[in-house]
Each structure stands twice: as C-alpha cells, then as structure tokens.
Design a protein around this motif. Structure first.
Motif, PDB file in Angstrom:
ATOM      1  N   THR A 176      52.190   4.244 -45.839  1.00 55.01           N
ATOM      2  CA  THR A 176      52.954   3.487 -44.854  1.00 55.01           C
ATOM      3  C   THR A 176      54.332   3.166 -45.423  1.00 55.01           C
ATOM      4  O   THR A 176      54.451   2.700 -46.557  1.00 55.01           O
ATOM      5  N   ILE A 177      55.356   3.380 -44.630  1.00 56.27           N
ATOM      6  CA  ILE A 177      56.722   3.083 -45.070  1.00 56.27           C
ATOM      7  C   ILE A 177      56.986   1.594 -44.877  1.00 56.27           C
ATOM      8  O   ILE A 177      56.964   1.084 -43.751  1.00 56.27           O
ATOM      9  N   SER A 178      57.220   0.889 -45.995  1.00 55.96           N
ATOM     10  CA  SER A 178      57.479  -0.548 -45.941  1.00 55.96           C
ATOM     11  C   SER A 178      58.959  -0.865 -45.858  1.00 55.96           C
ATOM     12  O   SER A 178      59.347  -1.942 -45.393  1.00 55.96           O
ATOM     13  N   SER A 179      59.798   0.044 -46.318  1.00 55.37           N
ATOM     14  CA  SER A 179      61.245  -0.164 -46.279  1.00 55.37           C
ATOM     15  C   SER A 179      61.919   1.160 -45.984  1.00 55.37           C
ATOM     16  O   SER A 179      61.742   2.131 -46.727  1.00 55.37           O
ATOM     17  N   ASN A 180      62.695   1.191 -44.907  1.00 54.79           N
ATOM     18  CA  ASN A 180      63.331   2.426 -44.479  1.00 54.79           C
ATOM     19  C   ASN A 180      64.677   2.632 -45.159  1.00 54.79           C
ATOM     20  O   ASN A 180      65.229   1.736 -45.812  1.00 54.79           O
ATOM     21  N   TYR A 181      65.202   3.824 -44.980  1.00 50.50           N
ATOM     22  CA  TYR A 181      66.543   4.184 -45.459  1.00 50.50           C
ATOM     23  C   TYR A 181      67.573   3.357 -44.691  1.00 50.50           C
ATOM     24  O   TYR A 181      67.578   3.344 -43.459  1.00 50.50           O
TER      25      TYR A 181
END
Length: 288
Positions: A176-181
C-alpha cells in the motif's frame, strides 16, 4: 691577341692533366698512379660532400644514433610521454564525469535539489499538469482501443530519442502506498508499506552504483539502468548486493526494513530518476 691567348690558357687550367704517383720510399718503385684534372677533382669533391651530407642526415633521421645528439629526445621516451598525455586527458574526463555522477548520487541520497534544478523540475511539472488541453473526447467505437493503449503506456518509459525500445519497470515490492510522489514537499518518491523482511527486487536490469548505510535513510541502494535511468531503494532492512554488482529485473537485492532516522515504519522508499530529473514511479509501476 694576347688577351685571347690568356683566356684560352685560363680555361685550359680546368682540363689540364696532372698525375698523382705513389712511390716506394726505399726503392722509388712506382706503386700507383692516377691521372687527374682540376675539373675531375672538383666534381668528385662536390659529389662526395653531397653523399656525406645525405648519409649523415639519413643516419640522424632514421637510426637511433640521433639519440646521442644533444637536443634530441629518446624515441621511446617521446612515445611514452604522448601516451601518458592521452591517459591524463582521459583520466581528467573520467574524474569530472565521476564527480558529477557522485554529486547526483549525493543529491539523491540526501533528497536535496538545488534551486535551479527545482525550478526546472517545477516548470516541467507545470507543463505536465496544465489544464489548457483541448477536449478530445474519444468516440464510442475507439474507446476500447484507447483504454488498451493507455494501459500499455502506463507501465512503459520512453527514455528520449536515444531509446530504441520501450523500457519496462518491474515492481520492487507489492503493498500500500502511504506517501505519494509530491514535488511541492520535495518528496520525489513513493513510500510502499509492507511487512519487514519482504524481498525488494530490482526494478530493471542494471549495475549497483551505491549500496551502504546512511544515518537518515538507513540501508540504501542505487541502481543505474540504461538510458540514464536510476532507481533508489531506501530504509531497507539489509542489503543483498554490493557496489558494482550486476542485477537483473526482478532479482532480489534487499529486504524491507525500518532503518534510518527518517523512517516512520516498515516500508520501501522508492525513487526513479531520468538524467537527473525525478519521475513519478506510479506512472510506470503498479505497486498494488
């Protein structure tokens, strides 16, 4: 009349014959004699001088004897000096290239970008996110084709005009992506949350250019790929590859961890850089 005879006598001096005789000093026996003229002696002297000068020049130009003449350097020494000069130039170019390369690696490790670079990145981002795009709503008949092409392009990178084929990335981890670009907060990566010990895989074929510990990012690895691409893996639990190792896409290079001062839990901090510019990894990789 007297002048004409005098001139005739002067001209005849060059053709007047002389005899050179070699005698035995004890018996006065004639051993050798040679008939000469002044003209013959002059011609022989000039030809001998020319031959001597030519021979001397040839010896100096084409034989090692010239090394004994003051002012001439040793041929092998001159050859070595030229070779050393070429190597020095090559080393200077390599050192400058390495300095730039390591500077870029340091920038990636620290997550820091100069104001000039950030302005260039920000300008590119504005162009990419510009809303001034004409309405090109697809017709019903080609909607399926457009969706198929968009899905194929989503996970491909065309790295400039030099790229001859599409470059496809392999997902380093699933989670799961917790912090995006986000370029506004200078977070040029995605943080993928997963369990500790999950294998981290190389996103593409390449060479490990950095694999070490950093106080802020923990165990960190950088892999250089073709077409000027670099992938970064931070906060690993441990590293399974060393610097200069060759890796293949999908090969396990590390494990997920929670190392470094900037970590907030077990996850992989993953970055993609192209010729010094960060790219959004979610445009090319499906992490879920």
């Amino acid at each position: 009349m007297a002048k004409k005879k005098k001139n005739r006598n002067q001209k005849s001096k060059w053709t007047h014959h002389y005899r050179m005789v070699v005698l035995n000093d004890d018996t006065f026996e004639e051993r050798f004699s040679l008939k000469l003229t002044r003209l013959n002696v002059f011609v022989v002297t000039v030809i001998s001088a020319i031959l001597l000068i030519g021979l001397t020049t040839a010896l100096i130009a084409f034989t090692p004897i010239r090394e004994y003449i003051p002012g001439y350097a040793d041929v092998s020494m001159r050859r070595d000096n030229i070779e050393l000069a070429k190597r020095t130039d090559s080393l200077e170019i390599a050192i400058r290239s390495n300095d730039q390369f390591y500077g870029r690696i340091k920038m990636l490790l620290n997550g820091d970008i100069t104001t000039e670079e950030y302005e260039r990145i920000d300008s590119i981002a504005k162009v990419e996110t510009s809303t001034e795009i004409p309405d090109l709503t697809p017709i019903k008949e080609d909607s399926l084709l457009r969706e198929e092409v968009a899905q194929a392009d989503r996970y491909s990178v065309i790295a400039g005009a030099k790229a001859k084929t599409n470059f496809v990335f392999f997902p380093p981890v699933k989670g799961t992506i917790s912090s995006n670009y986000d370029t506004e907060i200078k977070h040029y990566a995605v943080d993928v949350v997963t369990t500790v010990g999950t294998p981290i895989k190389a996103a593409a074929d390449g060479t490990v250019v950095f694999a070490s510990w950093s106080s802020e990012t923990g165990y960190t690895m950088l892999i250089e790929h073709p077409y000027g691409l670099i992938t970064v893996y931070k906060h690993a639990g441990n590293l399974l590859k060393e610097q200069n190792d060759q890796v293949l896409a999908g090969e396990v290079i590390a494990t997920v961890g929670n190392t470094g001062e900037l970590t907030t839990g077990p996850h992989l901090h993953f970055e993609i850089w192209s010729d010094g510019y960060p790219l959004d990894p979610t445009n090319f990789i499906n992490f879920e």
